[in-house]
Design a protein around this motif. Structure first.
Motif, PDB file in Angstrom:
ATOM      1  N   ALA A 173      -1.408  -5.370  -6.462  1.00 30.26           N
ATOM      2  CA  ALA A 173      -2.061  -5.052  -5.195  1.00 30.26           C
ATOM      3  C   ALA A 173      -1.059  -5.112  -4.051  1.00 30.26           C
ATOM      4  O   ALA A 173      -1.301  -5.744  -3.028  1.00 30.26           O
ATOM      5  CB  ALA A 173      -3.234  -5.990  -4.941  1.00 30.26           C
ATOM      6  N   SER A 174       0.083  -4.491  -4.261  1.00 27.78           N
ATOM      7  CA  SER A 174       1.116  -4.521  -3.228  1.00 27.78           C
ATOM      8  C   SER A 174       1.000  -3.358  -2.261  1.00 27.78           C
ATOM      9  O   SER A 174       1.778  -3.267  -1.331  1.00 27.78           O
ATOM     10  CB  SER A 174       2.501  -4.479  -3.878  1.00 27.78           C
ATOM     11  N   ILE A 175       0.072  -2.459  -2.518  1.00 25.67           N
ATOM     12  CA  ILE A 175      -0.079  -1.308  -1.635  1.00 25.67           C
ATOM     13  C   ILE A 175      -1.469  -1.357  -1.019  1.00 25.67           C
ATOM     14  O   ILE A 175      -2.456  -1.574  -1.727  1.00 25.67           O
ATOM     15  CB  ILE A 175       0.112   0.007  -2.410  1.00 25.67           C
ATOM     16  N   ILE A 176      -1.518  -1.248   0.277  1.00 25.75           N
ATOM     17  CA  ILE A 176      -2.809  -1.175   0.962  1.00 25.75           C
ATOM     18  C   ILE A 176      -2.781   0.093   1.802  1.00 25.75           C
ATOM     19  O   ILE A 176      -1.865   0.292   2.595  1.00 25.75           O
ATOM     20  CB  ILE A 176      -3.059  -2.396   1.879  1.00 25.75           C
TER      21      ILE A 176
ATOM     22  N   ILE B 170       0.687   0.656   3.774  1.00 26.77           N
ATOM     23  CA  ILE B 170       1.289  -0.688   3.873  1.00 26.77           C
ATOM     24  C   ILE B 170       1.765  -1.111   2.493  1.00 26.77           C
ATOM     25  O   ILE B 170       1.020  -1.045   1.521  1.00 26.77           O
ATOM     26  CB  ILE B 170       0.278  -1.697   4.440  1.00 26.77           C
ATOM     27  N   TRP B 171       3.039  -1.479   2.468  1.00 23.07           N
ATOM     28  CA  TRP B 171       3.626  -1.896   1.179  1.00 23.07           C
ATOM     29  C   TRP B 171       4.145  -3.304   1.323  1.00 23.07           C
ATOM     30  O   TRP B 171       4.887  -3.616   2.254  1.00 23.07           O
ATOM     31  CB  TRP B 171       4.772  -0.941   0.823  1.00 23.07           C
ATOM     32  N   ARG B 172       3.726  -4.173   0.400  1.00 27.10           N
ATOM     33  CA  ARG B 172       4.148  -5.570   0.470  1.00 27.10           C
ATOM     34  C   ARG B 172       5.299  -5.790  -0.504  1.00 27.10           C
ATOM     35  O   ARG B 172       5.089  -5.970  -1.699  1.00 27.10           O
ATOM     36  CB  ARG B 172       2.990  -6.485   0.124  1.00 27.10           C
TER      37      ARG B 172
ATOM     38  N   THR C 260       5.357  -9.074  -2.799  1.00 26.84           N
ATOM     39  CA  THR C 260       4.652  -9.225  -4.075  1.00 26.84           C
ATOM     40  C   THR C 260       4.989  -8.107  -5.053  1.00 26.84           C
ATOM     41  O   THR C 260       4.575  -8.155  -6.202  1.00 26.84           O
ATOM     42  CB  THR C 260       3.135  -9.246  -3.866  1.00 26.84           C
ATOM     43  N   CYS C 261       5.718  -7.114  -4.602  1.00 30.44           N
ATOM     44  CA  CYS C 261       6.038  -5.973  -5.468  1.00 30.44           C
ATOM     45  C   CYS C 261       7.005  -6.405  -6.570  1.00 30.44           C
ATOM     46  O   CYS C 261       7.925  -7.172  -6.327  1.00 30.44           O
ATOM     47  CB  CYS C 261       6.680  -4.887  -4.620  1.00 30.44           C
ATOM     48  N   THR C 262       6.778  -5.906  -7.786  1.00 31.62           N
ATOM     49  CA  THR C 262       7.706  -6.220  -8.870  1.00 31.62           C
ATOM     50  C   THR C 262       8.621  -5.047  -9.187  1.00 31.62           C
ATOM     51  O   THR C 262       9.327  -5.059 -10.180  1.00 31.62           O
ATOM     52  CB  THR C 262       6.951  -6.587 -10.151  1.00 31.62           C
ATOM     53  N   PHE C 263       8.575  -4.019  -8.388  1.00 34.08           N
ATOM     54  CA  PHE C 263       9.415  -2.837  -8.586  1.00 34.08           C
ATOM     55  C   PHE C 263       9.197  -2.231  -9.976  1.00 34.08           C
ATOM     56  O   PHE C 263      10.144  -1.867 -10.658  1.00 34.08           O
ATOM     57  CB  PHE C 263      10.897  -3.168  -8.351  1.00 34.08           C
ATOM     58  N   CYS C 264       7.908  -2.157 -10.363  1.00 31.92           N
ATOM     59  CA  CYS C 264       7.607  -1.649 -11.695  1.00 31.92           C
ATOM     60  C   CYS C 264       7.630  -0.129 -11.713  1.00 31.92           C
ATOM     61  O   CYS C 264       7.591   0.480 -12.766  1.00 31.92           O
ATOM     62  CB  CYS C 264       6.255  -2.150 -12.149  1.00 31.92           C
ATOM     63  N   ASN C 265       7.630   0.485 -10.553  1.00 30.98           N
ATOM     64  CA  ASN C 265       7.762   1.943 -10.460  1.00 30.98           C
ATOM     65  C   ASN C 265       6.462   2.683 -10.774  1.00 30.98           C
ATOM     66  O   ASN C 265       6.445   3.912 -10.795  1.00 30.98           O
ATOM     67  CB  ASN C 265       8.856   2.442 -11.401  1.00 30.98           C
ATOM     68  N   ILE C 266       5.371   1.965 -11.040  1.00 31.88           N
ATOM     69  CA  ILE C 266       4.130   2.648 -11.412  1.00 31.88           C
ATOM     70  C   ILE C 266       3.653   3.549 -10.284  1.00 31.88           C
ATOM     71  O   ILE C 266       3.281   4.703 -10.513  1.00 31.88           O
ATOM     72  CB  ILE C 266       3.046   1.614 -11.793  1.00 31.88           C
ATOM     73  N   CYS C 267       3.696   3.052  -9.046  1.00 31.81           N
ATOM     74  CA  CYS C 267       3.201   3.849  -7.926  1.00 31.81           C
ATOM     75  C   CYS C 267       3.939   5.178  -7.838  1.00 31.81           C
ATOM     76  O   CYS C 267       3.331   6.225  -7.596  1.00 31.81           O
ATOM     77  CB  CYS C 267       3.313   3.071  -6.627  1.00 31.81           C
ATOM     78  N   VAL C 268       5.254   5.149  -8.086  1.00 23.38           N
ATOM     79  CA  VAL C 268       6.041   6.383  -8.004  1.00 23.38           C
ATOM     80  C   VAL C 268       5.608   7.347  -9.108  1.00 23.38           C
ATOM     81  O   VAL C 268       5.471   8.547  -8.888  1.00 23.38           O
ATOM     82  CB  VAL C 268       7.545   6.054  -8.124  1.00 23.38           C
TER      83      VAL C 268
HETATM   84  S1  SF4 Z   1       6.473  -0.707  -7.734  1.00 26.56           S
HETATM   85 FE1  SF4 Z   1       4.735  -1.505  -8.889  1.00 26.56          FE
HETATM   86  S2  SF4 Z   1       4.288  -3.444  -7.885  1.00 26.56           S
HETATM   87 FE2  SF4 Z   1       5.573  -2.316  -6.476  1.00 26.56          FE
HETATM   88  S3  SF4 Z   1       4.150  -1.256  -5.149  1.00 26.56           S
HETATM   89 FE3  SF4 Z   1       4.622   0.155  -6.803  1.00 26.56          FE
HETATM   90  S4  SF4 Z   1       3.028  -0.168  -8.311  1.00 26.56           S
HETATM   91 FE4  SF4 Z   1       2.990  -1.919  -6.930  1.00 26.56          FE
END
Ligand code: SF4
Ligand code: SF4
Lengths: 385, 232
Positions: B114-117, B136-138, B141-149
């Motif tokens: 939930a790092s994106i609002i 808004i990007w936090r 708490t982001c783990t840089f998992c790249n899923i959002c991209v």
């Molecule tokens: S990289 Fe992963 S944790 Fe970070 S904002 Fe994107 S989806 Fe969320």
């Protein structure tokens, strides 16, 4: 020589006699024997001076070698190694040493305190004893006893005691496993190491380290003893790598499976003792290889070819031993480092198989062959010895 | 003697596509173990292997140009980060400064932390469609998992190589990513009236672009100089 082989007991006893310290020139060993004979205080003085010198050597070697090792390792792995403390990180090991001095020496609660504290001391004592017999230059040798090779074989096996003690007293399964591995490994490879050295003993006909070097005036044993000496040298390098617990034989501390092996529980100064002993041992084993196979401090000579030999002797007598001994030793140390940063670690059963099924038979066959070569005088310039 | 396994053909083993990386099938190296070999062959192969290993490391040792270590603080000005490095998240803006985010909130829902609002304007006055208000990007708490991209259907997010994000207060790691609150580039292009489109791209407040949401208003932290003119 025949006496030496037939009656080792008489040899051991004769260490006590003054004849044991007889050397051709007025050497350090000579002076030592005089000091020992001149009374208790002379002996005490000599022991103290010798100890201080060797201890200084151990610490300086530890500092310098750990820096070089890290630098070399870095470049072998496309890295730079230490770069931050001082230009190109030259002061890195000093900084690490100071850091280790100020660290708390933690003891495991359920461990065996006395043995735990004693282990690193034992380990470094073995190194000091071994360093005492390394001849650095003509006469620069703390002790030069007539059973030098026996002494080397005995003392180099002593280091494993420190490791076993450390692993046992830590009350930690990783330490114990590491120590047990070390015990099995070092005792096994000790055999090959000694057999490799015996080849040179056969060639030179003496157990005294300084005389082994003198016997190489005509040429180093590595090439005068041709095939036999080269096989012995290869055995020696493999066995000493195992003896030093360096990759590919670093199972006792294999960090991927045992955290730190026998020194997992050690910290601060006690850890640095193990560390120092390891690096000083690296130097000692290379220096011994130089002594036995590459003529110690002697320049490269070919038999009686005066012209060639005099070119090799061009360096002034003070610089010559430093240059020859230093460069040979540095090359060997580099080769050991090269091995360490190239090869993957062996498995325990592979390690044991290599020693008992491969190296040992080769070593024995080589020893018998060496005896034949010596008796038939088939090596180069046999008249010299 | 050594029997070499034939290289599989493309149809037997099609190359695996990982986007920019392709993996081709290679013939397995002849292994010393598990094959019937003569002693001499084993010795020769082992010897070759040892020598090849030694030569490889020696070639690295001899050539300092193979060193990959970056001397970071010294080469800060010339440092080039690697293409696939995952640093600060960024919302892509084109040359006109228009973003492509439709505020569909897919990334918000799929972010595991939930790092994106995303706040949105339900019905934009000009286009009549929902438009992004604040992305808004936090980073804290982001783990840089790249899923959002990966999940964004409009490919409007990217990971930049910007890794220098140490601050003394983690509240500074909450960012607003969009330069303006309004419709996407495509929707703006469809508008007849250029003036109207320009008006949509007016800055909404001082938090625009990759700006910490707490910028400059905390005790003990010097004011951030990223403040932009407000148009309130
Ligand atoms: S990289 Fe992963 S944790 Fe970070 S904002 Fe994107 S989806 Fe969320
Ligand atoms: S960044 Fe992409 S996925 Fe996220 S809200 Fe915008 S358009 Fe949707």
């Amino acid at each position: 020589m025949a006496d030496a082989l037939l009656n080792p007991l008489s040899l051991t006893l004769s260490v006590q006699t003054s004849e044991a310290f007889a050397a051709p020139a007025m050497s350090l060993a000579d002076r030592a024997s005089r000091a020992l004979e001149s009374g208790v205080w002379g002996a005490v003085m000599y022991i103290v001076i010798g100890l201080v010198a060797v201890l200084t050597a151990v610490s300086v070697l530890g500092l310098v070698m750990s820096y070089i090792e890290r630098k070399v390792a870095g470049h072998f792995q496309c890295r730079l190694g230490p770069m931050r403390v001082g230009p190109h990180g030259v002061l890195q090991s000093l900084a690490d040493g100071i850091k280790l001095l100020f660290k708390e020496g933690i003891e495991p609660g359920d461990g065996d305190k006395v043995i735990f504290i004693g282990a690193p001391i034992f380990s470094i004592t073995a190194t000091i004893l071994l360093l005492a017999i390394v001849p650095l230059a003509p006469g620069i040798q703390v002790v030069d006893m007539n059973v030098g090779v026996v002494y080397i074989a005995a003392v180099s096996g002593l280091g494993v005691m420190g490791i076993l003690m450390g692993g046992w007293s830590s009350n930690n399964k990783w330490s114990l496993l590491g120590a047990m591995r070390a015990g099995a490994q070092m005792i096994s490879y000790e055999v090959s190491l000694t057999i490799a050295l015996l080849v040179v003993v056969l060639f030179s006909g003496t157990l005294k380290v300084s005389e082994i070097i003198e016997s190489q005036q005509q040429g180093w044993w590595i090439w005068r003893g041709h095939g036999v000496a080269i096989v012995a040298f290869c055995l020696y390098v493999i066995a000493s790598t195992a003896e030093l617990n360096r990759t590919p034989f670093d199972l006792p501390e294999g960090e991927s499976e045992l955290t730190g092996g026998y020194h997992t529980e050690y910290s601060g100064l006690r850890f640095s003792f193990f560390f120092l002993a390891e690096f000083a041992n690296l130097f000692v084993f290379s220096a011994l290889a130089v002594t036995f196979f590459f003529g110690g401090w002697l320049p490269f000579h070919v038999g009686n070819y005066e012209g060639f030999n005099s070119v090799m002797d061009l360096l002034p007598p003070v610089i010559s031993p430093i240059f020859w001994f230093g460069s040979k030793c540095a090359t060997l140390i580099f080769i050991l480092m090269w091995f360490r940063w190239t090869f993957p670690r062996l498995r325990m059963d592979q390690l044991m198989r290599l020693e008992w099924k491969v190296l040992l038979p080769i070593g024995f066959a080589n020893l018998i062959l060496a005896a034949t070569v010596v008796l038939s005088g088939l090596y180069f310039f046999p008249s010299a010895t | 003697m050594a029997t070499t396994t034939p290289v599989p053909t493309e149809t037997e083993c099609p190359p695996i596509d990982f986007g920019e990386l392709k993996s081709n099938c290679v013939a397995p190296r002849p292994s010393i173990m598990g094959q019937k070999r003569g002693l001499r062959s084993i010795l020769w192969l082992s010897f070759k292997g040892i020598v090849r290993g030694l030569l490889t490391t020696l070639s690295y040792f001899r050539r300092p140009s193979t060193v990959v270590t970056q001397q970071y603080p010294e080469n800060r000005d010339t440092l080039e980060m690697f293409e696939r490095y995952r640093g600060r998240l960024s919302l892509i803006h084109n040359e006109e400064g228009e973003h492509g985010c439709t505020a569909c909130q897919i990334c918000e829902r799929l972010c595991p932390n939930a790092s994106i609002i995303i706040t949105k304007d339900k019905k934009n006055e000009a286009t009549g469609k929902p438009a992004l208000d604040q992305f808004i990007w936090r980073q804290d708490t982001c783990t840089f998992c790249n899923i959002c991209v990966l999940v964004c259907p409009f490919d409007t997010l990217e990971m930049t190589g910007d890794f220098e994000s140490s601050v003394f207060d983690r509240r500074l790691l909450v960012f607003n990513l969009n330069e303006y609150a309004g419709p996407t580039a495509g929707q703006l292009d469809k508008l007849e009236d250029d003036e109207l489109a320009k008006a949509q791209m007016k800055p909404m407040n001082k938090y625009q672009g990759p700006v910490p949401m707490c910028g400059g208003e905390m005790d003990g932290i010097p004011k951030l100089d990223v403040e932009k003119p407000t148009d309130a």
